[in-house]
Structure formats: structure tokens, C-alpha cells
Design a protein around this motif. Structure first.
Motif, PDB file in Angstrom:
ATOM      1  N   PHE A 192      12.159   5.997  -0.823  1.00  0.00           N
ATOM      2  CA  PHE A 192      12.276   4.712  -1.298  1.00  0.00           C
ATOM      3  C   PHE A 192      11.899   3.757  -0.380  1.00  0.00           C
ATOM      4  N   ILE A 193      12.242   4.012   1.108  1.00  0.00           N
ATOM      5  CA  ILE A 193      11.746   3.140   1.926  1.00  0.00           C
ATOM      6  C   ILE A 193      10.354   2.866   2.018  1.00  0.00           C
ATOM      7  N   VAL A 194       9.302   4.030   1.848  1.00  0.00           N
ATOM      8  CA  VAL A 194       8.113   3.860   2.087  1.00  0.00           C
ATOM      9  C   VAL A 194       7.724   2.898   0.847  1.00  0.00           C
ATOM     10  N   ALA A 195       8.077   3.301  -0.148  1.00  0.00           N
ATOM     11  CA  ALA A 195       7.770   2.449  -1.328  1.00  0.00           C
ATOM     12  C   ALA A 195       8.198   1.033  -1.497  1.00  0.00           C
ATOM     13  N   LYS A 196       9.321   0.624  -0.866  1.00  0.00           N
ATOM     14  CA  LYS A 196      10.078  -0.516  -0.745  1.00  0.00           C
ATOM     15  C   LYS A 196       9.179  -1.312   0.193  1.00  0.00           C
ATOM     16  N   CYS A 197       9.039  -0.833   1.381  1.00  0.00           N
ATOM     17  CA  CYS A 197       8.351  -1.547   2.554  1.00  0.00           C
ATOM     18  C   CYS A 197       6.725  -2.066   1.976  1.00  0.00           C
ATOM     19  N   CYS A 198       6.106  -1.037   1.535  1.00  0.00           N
ATOM     20  CA  CYS A 198       4.752  -1.129   1.043  1.00  0.00           C
ATOM     21  C   CYS A 198       4.505  -2.063  -0.003  1.00  0.00           C
ATOM     22  N   GLY A 199       5.524  -2.013  -0.895  1.00  0.00           N
ATOM     23  CA  GLY A 199       5.574  -3.027  -2.034  1.00  0.00           C
ATOM     24  C   GLY A 199       5.843  -4.205  -1.737  1.00  0.00           C
ATOM     25  N   GLU A 200       6.596  -4.607  -0.632  1.00  0.00           N
ATOM     26  CA  GLU A 200       6.942  -6.089  -0.240  1.00  0.00           C
ATOM     27  C   GLU A 200       5.625  -6.682   0.795  1.00  0.00           C
ATOM     28  N   ILE A 201       5.024  -5.616   1.169  1.00  0.00           N
ATOM     29  CA  ILE A 201       3.858  -6.326   2.192  1.00  0.00           C
ATOM     30  C   ILE A 201       2.835  -6.366   1.177  1.00  0.00           C
ATOM     31  N   GLU A 202       2.573  -5.594   0.276  1.00  0.00           N
ATOM     32  CA  GLU A 202       1.492  -5.842  -0.666  1.00  0.00           C
ATOM     33  C   GLU A 202       1.877  -7.316  -1.559  1.00  0.00           C
ATOM     34  N   VAL A 203       2.856  -7.819  -1.625  1.00  0.00           N
ATOM     35  CA  VAL A 203       3.078  -8.874  -2.393  1.00  0.00           C
ATOM     36  C   VAL A 203       3.020 -10.123  -1.301  1.00  0.00           C
ATOM     37  N   ARG A 204       3.626  -9.981  -0.180  1.00  0.00           N
ATOM     38  CA  ARG A 204       3.906 -11.113   0.871  1.00  0.00           C
ATOM     39  C   ARG A 204       3.067 -10.846   2.024  1.00  0.00           C
ATOM     40  N   LEU A 257       0.579   6.016   0.999  1.00  0.00           N
ATOM     41  CA  LEU A 257       0.446   5.256   2.031  1.00  0.00           C
ATOM     42  C   LEU A 257      -1.421   4.851   2.359  1.00  0.00           C
ATOM     43  N   MET A 258      -1.933   6.021   2.037  1.00  0.00           N
ATOM     44  CA  MET A 258      -3.513   5.908   1.936  1.00  0.00           C
ATOM     45  C   MET A 258      -4.011   4.819   1.296  1.00  0.00           C
ATOM     46  N   HIS A 259      -3.362   4.726   0.090  1.00  0.00           N
ATOM     47  CA  HIS A 259      -3.755   3.988  -1.300  1.00  0.00           C
ATOM     48  C   HIS A 259      -3.312   2.426  -0.836  1.00  0.00           C
ATOM     49  N   HIS A 260      -2.136   2.426  -0.289  1.00  0.00           N
ATOM     50  CA  HIS A 260      -1.655   1.148   0.306  1.00  0.00           C
ATOM     51  C   HIS A 260      -2.392   0.704   1.225  1.00  0.00           C
ATOM     52  N   LEU A 261      -2.767   1.184   2.548  1.00  0.00           N
ATOM     53  CA  LEU A 261      -3.589   1.028   3.441  1.00  0.00           C
ATOM     54  C   LEU A 261      -5.026   0.674   2.870  1.00  0.00           C
ATOM     55  N   ARG A 262      -5.573   1.119   2.001  1.00  0.00           N
ATOM     56  CA  ARG A 262      -6.937   0.827   1.189  1.00  0.00           C
ATOM     57  C   ARG A 262      -6.696  -0.733   0.562  1.00  0.00           C
ATOM     58  N   PHE A 263      -5.596  -0.821   0.272  1.00  0.00           N
ATOM     59  CA  PHE A 263      -5.426  -2.090  -0.473  1.00  0.00           C
ATOM     60  C   PHE A 263      -5.388  -2.951   0.645  1.00  0.00           C
ATOM     61  N   ILE A 264      -4.901  -2.956   1.678  1.00  0.00           N
ATOM     62  CA  ILE A 264      -4.740  -3.592   3.089  1.00  0.00           C
ATOM     63  C   ILE A 264      -6.237  -3.933   3.477  1.00  0.00           C
ATOM     64  N   THR A 265      -7.285  -2.895   3.686  1.00  0.00           N
ATOM     65  CA  THR A 265      -8.340  -3.068   3.985  1.00  0.00           C
ATOM     66  C   THR A 265      -9.349  -3.901   2.912  1.00  0.00           C
ATOM     67  N   ASP A 266      -8.836  -3.949   1.715  1.00  0.00           N
ATOM     68  CA  ASP A 266      -9.615  -4.645   0.637  1.00  0.00           C
ATOM     69  C   ASP A 266      -9.537  -6.210   1.077  1.00  0.00           C
ATOM     70  N   HIS A 267      -8.477  -6.540   1.949  1.00  0.00           N
ATOM     71  CA  HIS A 267      -8.345  -8.042   2.174  1.00  0.00           C
ATOM     72  C   HIS A 267      -8.691  -8.233   3.716  1.00  0.00           C
ATOM     73  N   PHE A 287      -0.042  -8.946   2.767  1.00  0.00           N
ATOM     74  CA  PHE A 287      -1.479  -8.483   2.951  1.00  0.00           C
ATOM     75  C   PHE A 287      -2.459  -9.274   3.482  1.00  0.00           C
ATOM     76  N   LYS A 288      -2.180 -10.655   3.410  1.00  0.00           N
ATOM     77  CA  LYS A 288      -3.152 -11.438   3.905  1.00  0.00           C
ATOM     78  C   LYS A 288      -2.495 -12.155   5.599  1.00  0.00           C
ATOM     79  N   ILE A 289      -1.579 -11.151   6.094  1.00  0.00           N
ATOM     80  CA  ILE A 289      -1.295 -11.814   7.536  1.00  0.00           C
ATOM     81  C   ILE A 289      -2.161 -11.173   8.253  1.00  0.00           C
ATOM     82  N   ARG A 290      -2.843 -12.009   9.310  1.00  0.00           N
ATOM     83  CA  ARG A 290      -3.672 -11.653  10.542  1.00  0.00           C
ATOM     84  C   ARG A 290      -2.975 -10.577  11.423  1.00  0.00           C
TER      85      ARG A 290
END
Length: 280
Positions: free
Chosen positions: A87-99, A212-222, A101-104
């Protein structure tokens, strides 16, 4: 009273706090330090907090008394979690993908140590009642990295370290050029080999790594906004997902493998759909 409440966090506002003026020998559920004299207590869930900690409370009121026993979240095997992805992985990644993902420099820039420690303490005090909606994304990224660092068995298990590195050795890596294939292996063969090795991971390790890899792929998309390419994320996560002390005690050998570790993470991010399939 209204002025004080306006400074409380959204999670603190879900509680029915009363001021305790008498001697208290309870731990604050946010900073984990003792409350010796005065403080606040929720009448419904019995959560105690220092006055100064009310603005950083992230535990929601569960409408019933909180367990006095802490839930160990950090430093336990992945297999101890009931969920396919902790749950901690899903919760942290989910919040980062919302708020976040654009942070330098997201994931490259560390969080504030004091805030990260408070979040980690809160996760152990009320893990399934956590609200991260007001937490700084850089702090959440640090919490996530700390979770992976604390695993007794790394997410990429030590018995599969050599097979992963052998795949990377078949590729040439240049910091100034994109990944190029060598005479030993084609990109398709590389992906096929990585997929075969990934399938040998324990089920929960594979599902968590896939998430985690799918989440990081989302980060690289931005990456135009956050400046975090697959290579940059590989540099950040390689020491976290590969564990130096777990491979025959040969720390120096793994230091020389650092570029190869980075390459493996970079490949897993770039080709996550081919290697893992759809997100879990």
C-alpha cells in the motif's frame, strides 16, 4: 480557537480533538515523541498529538480507537504485505502522479529529513488511515526510496543480480549517445532475456517492480517538465533496487557495475510494457 484550527492539516480536522491540560505520558502519533504535559487527544480514535504537530498530522480519524501497537512498514519482507503491491508504494506513487510528476528533479531531489521521518512514523502508527494529499511530493519520493532501501531482500533479488548484469554487459553504454546494440545481442533479444529473468522473481517482487517501472515510465513521459529521463531515474534507483552487500560481499565489484545497474533500470523503464505487460 478558530485561528488555531485554521492552521491544522486537513487530516487533523477529521478528528474530534480536545485539549488535555493534565500530565500526559503518551506518544505523539506524528513525531513519536512523548507528550509530557498538555497536548491534544481525539475523543473518537484516541490519537494524541502535540499542539505543534497538528499542522502536519496525516492520519485520518478512523472513528474507533487506534491500535497501540505499531505496524512495521519499513524493514520487513515484501511477502509480509497482503497486497500484490504494498500500500505504501501504491499510495506514494499515486500521489506523485497527481501532484508531483511535473516537479523538476522529482526523485533526484531529496525530501526534508524531519518531514520524511514524521511521514514514516505516521505510516507505522496508522498505515491505512494516511492522507498524503498535503505532503510534499519530494518528501513522498524520499519515503518511497527509504522503503525500498530498508527491504531485507532487495526487490531485485541477489540471486538474479548476475543474470541481469550479464544482459547489460552485452550492450554498450554511452552517456552521450542513446542505447546502442552490440554485436552480441539485438534489442529484441535483450528485452526477451530481461523478461525471462523478471519472470523468475518472486511473485510479489515482480508485481511491485512492475508497478514501480510503469510509474517511472509515466514520470519520463513528462521529462520536458521534470527533467527526469529514464537514464536519470536509473541513476537514482539503481543503488536502491540493487543491493551492494547482498552479492557475495563484493562491494567493490558492484561499484564497478554501477553503470550496468543503471542501464538495466533504464531498459526496464523504457520497455516496461514489453517486459511486464500492462500495469498490475
Amino acid at each position: 480557537r478558530e485561528k488555531k484550527v485554521s492552521r491544522w492539516s486537513k487530516s487533523a480536522l477529521t478528528h474530534n480533538f480536545i485539549r488535555v491540560y493534565s500530565y500526559v505520558f503518551e506518544r505523539c502519533r506524528t513525531c513519536d515523541a512523548y507528550i509530557y504535559l498538555g497536548g491534544y487527544r481525539c475523543e473518537k480514535c484516541n490519537l494524541y498529538s502535540h499542539s505543534k504537530c497538528l499542522k502536519t498530522v496525516v492520519i485520518l480519524c478512523g472513528q474507533k480507537p487506534l491500535s497501540r501497537r505499531k505496524t512495521q512498514v519499513f524493514g520487513v519482507p515484501l511477502t509480509s504485505f497482503k497486497e500484490e503491491v504494498p500500500f505504501i508504494v501504491a499510495k506514494c506513487c499515486g500521489e506523485i502522479e497527481v501532484r508531483g510528476f511535473k516537479i523538476r528533479g522529482i526523485y533526484r531531489v531529496n525530501g526534508v529529513v524531519s518531514r520524511v521521518k514524521r511521514l514514516m512514523k505516521s505510516l507505522e502508527n496508522g498505515p491505512f488511515l494516511i492522507d498524503f494529499s498535503e505532503a510534499n511530493p519530494n518528501d513522498l519520493s524520499q519515503v518511497l526510496k527509504e522503503f525500498f532501501r530498508a527491504l531485507p531482500q532487495p526487490i531485485i533479488t541477489s540471486d538474479l543480480y548476475a543474470p541481469f548484469i550479464n544482459v547489460a554487459k552485452k550492450y554498450r553504454y554511452s552517456s552521450s549517445e542513446p542505447l546502442t546494440q552490440s554485436t552480441c545481442i539485438t534489442q529484441e533479444e535483450c528485452i526477451a532475456e530481461l523478461k525471462e529473468i523478471v519472470n523468475r522473481l518472486p511473485a510479489q517482487h515482480k508485481s511491485t517492480l512492475s508497478f514501480l517501472m510503469h510509474h517511472l515510465r509515466f514520470i519520463t513521459d513528462h521529462q520536458e517538465q521534470n527533467e527526469m529521463s529514464a537514464k536519470n531515474l536509473g541513476i537514482v534507483f539503481a543503488p536502491t533496487l540493487f543491493r551492494m552487500k547482498d552479492v557475495d560481499g563484493n562491494c567493490f565489484g558492484m561499484l564497478f557495475d554501477n553503470a550496468l545497474q543503471t542501464l538495466i533500470i533504464e531498459l526496464l523503464i523504457k520497455h516496461c510494457f514489453e517486459i511486464f505487460g500492462p500495469p498490475p
